[in-house]
Motif scaffolding. Structure first.
Motif, PDB file in Angstrom:
ATOM      1  N   ASP A  34      64.213 -11.799  43.017  1.00 29.19           N
ATOM      2  CA  ASP A  34      65.146 -10.614  42.511  1.00 29.19           C
ATOM      3  C   ASP A  34      65.007 -10.902  41.050  1.00 29.19           C
ATOM      4  O   ASP A  34      65.290 -10.046  40.129  1.00 29.19           O
ATOM      5  CB  ASP A  34      66.226 -10.777  42.616  1.00 29.19           C
ATOM      6  N   LYS A  35      64.538 -11.727  40.124  1.00 32.19           N
ATOM      7  CA  LYS A  35      63.343 -12.176  38.947  1.00 32.19           C
ATOM      8  C   LYS A  35      62.359 -11.120  38.353  1.00 32.19           C
ATOM      9  O   LYS A  35      62.503 -10.812  37.563  1.00 32.19           O
ATOM     10  CB  LYS A  35      63.769 -14.001  38.799  1.00 32.19           C
ATOM     11  N   VAL A  36      62.045 -11.449  39.455  1.00 34.66           N
ATOM     12  CA  VAL A  36      60.261 -10.944  38.814  1.00 34.66           C
ATOM     13  C   VAL A  36      61.167  -8.696  39.104  1.00 34.66           C
ATOM     14  O   VAL A  36      60.271  -7.866  38.265  1.00 34.66           O
ATOM     15  CB  VAL A  36      59.356 -10.850  40.136  1.00 34.66           C
ATOM     16  N   LEU A  37      60.936  -8.135  40.089  1.00 34.48           N
ATOM     17  CA  LEU A  37      61.908  -6.911  39.423  1.00 34.48           C
ATOM     18  C   LEU A  37      62.451  -6.507  38.997  1.00 34.48           C
ATOM     19  O   LEU A  37      62.622  -5.353  38.354  1.00 34.48           O
ATOM     20  CB  LEU A  37      63.360  -6.405  41.114  1.00 34.48           C
ATOM     21  N   SER A  38      63.662  -7.315  38.354  1.00 35.80           N
ATOM     22  CA  SER A  38      64.844  -7.534  37.013  1.00 35.80           C
ATOM     23  C   SER A  38      63.195  -7.035  35.789  1.00 35.80           C
ATOM     24  O   SER A  38      63.585  -6.725  35.324  1.00 35.80           O
ATOM     25  CB  SER A  38      65.613  -8.254  36.776  1.00 35.80           C
ATOM     26  N   GLY A  39      62.444  -8.530  35.858  1.00 35.70           N
ATOM     27  CA  GLY A  39      61.446  -8.977  34.309  1.00 35.70           C
ATOM     28  C   GLY A  39      60.933  -7.660  34.908  1.00 35.70           C
ATOM     29  O   GLY A  39      60.603  -6.898  33.310  1.00 35.70           O
TER      30      GLY A  39
END
Length: 239
Positions: free
Chosen positions: A157-162
């Motif tokens: 989820d951090k990568v998607l948000s990033g």
């Protein structure tokens, strides 16, 4: 809730009812899932994302219905799909943590207040000789899998948000009866942003193993039509 560490002394005669029913709390609209589970989910459920309240984090969820307490996969005969998400399967067990001299150990807990817990029917936790049954071994393995999947899901989820790959989505639902409704509060993959990512960014997503789950989440959205059909049939039977 009455959570206890699973052990043969206290739980020798304990059984767990595994069939799926509203009586056992399976009438839920959705459950959390993880990118490594998307392959199993995609043929059956829409995979969406929800923002975790009061944070900037997101979690992936498998959708079962359009309103709270609605699970369109619950049938008189049980669960109406060939794969049941692990977060549903694992009930009434959960992971616990126990301090050891050499660190922290993950252990298996059971919620003894769950309606699934019984002494008269269901799957035994221990054999007559006090050995863990295949059922208990499977549940321990399932909980360990969830723990490992959750660690990857946090980074996902951090990568998607990033990369700004999540966008809010509104579903306009029209049932066969003509009744209309809207479903809000979910996010999905922004395909326009995905299409414009650089080769370097796509390479990073692929290297992390995230590119395939991204496309599986996109592909799963066709299951919204399946849910509409299931809800239409259910409402027709209730009329």
């Amino acid at each position: 809730m009455s959570v206890e560490l699973v052990n043969k002394n206290d739980h020798q005669g304990v059984k767990v009812i595994t069939r799926k029913s509203e009586d056992f709390g399976d009438n839920v609209m959705l459950t959390q899932t993880f990118p490594l589970e998307f392959r199993h989910l995609q043929p059956h459920y829409p995979i969406l994302f929800q923002k975790v309240r009061d944070t900037d984090r997101f979690i992936a969820v498998a959708l079962f219905g359009f309103e709270e307490g609605e699970n369109l996969f619950l049938e008189d005969s049980g669960w109406g799909a060939s794969y049941v998400p692990l977060m549903i399967q694992r009930q009434p067990f959960q992971i616990g943590f126990q301090n050891k001299e050499d660190g922290v150990e993950r252990v298996l807990h059971i919620d003894m207040s769950s309606p699934r817990v019984s002494t008269s029917e269901g799957s035994n936790l221990f054999s007559d000789h006090g050995e863990p049954t295949e059922f208990l071994d499977y549940m321990a393995s399932a909980l360990e899998t969830i723990h490992l999947w959750a660690e990857q899901g946090d980074d996902f989820d951090k990568v998607l948000s990033g990369y700004d790959l999540l966008e809010p989505v509104t579903f306009d639902i029209t049932l066969e009866t003509g009744r209309q409704a809207q479903m809000l509060g979910f996010y999905t993959i922004n395909e326009d942003v995905l299409a414009k990512l650089s080769g370097e960014a796509l390479g990073e997503l692929n290297e992390k193993g995230y590119l395939m789950p991204i496309y599986m989440a996109i592909g799963s959205l066709g299951n919204i039509k399946k849910l509409i059909l299931l809800k239409s049939k259910r409402e027709a039977l209730e009329d």
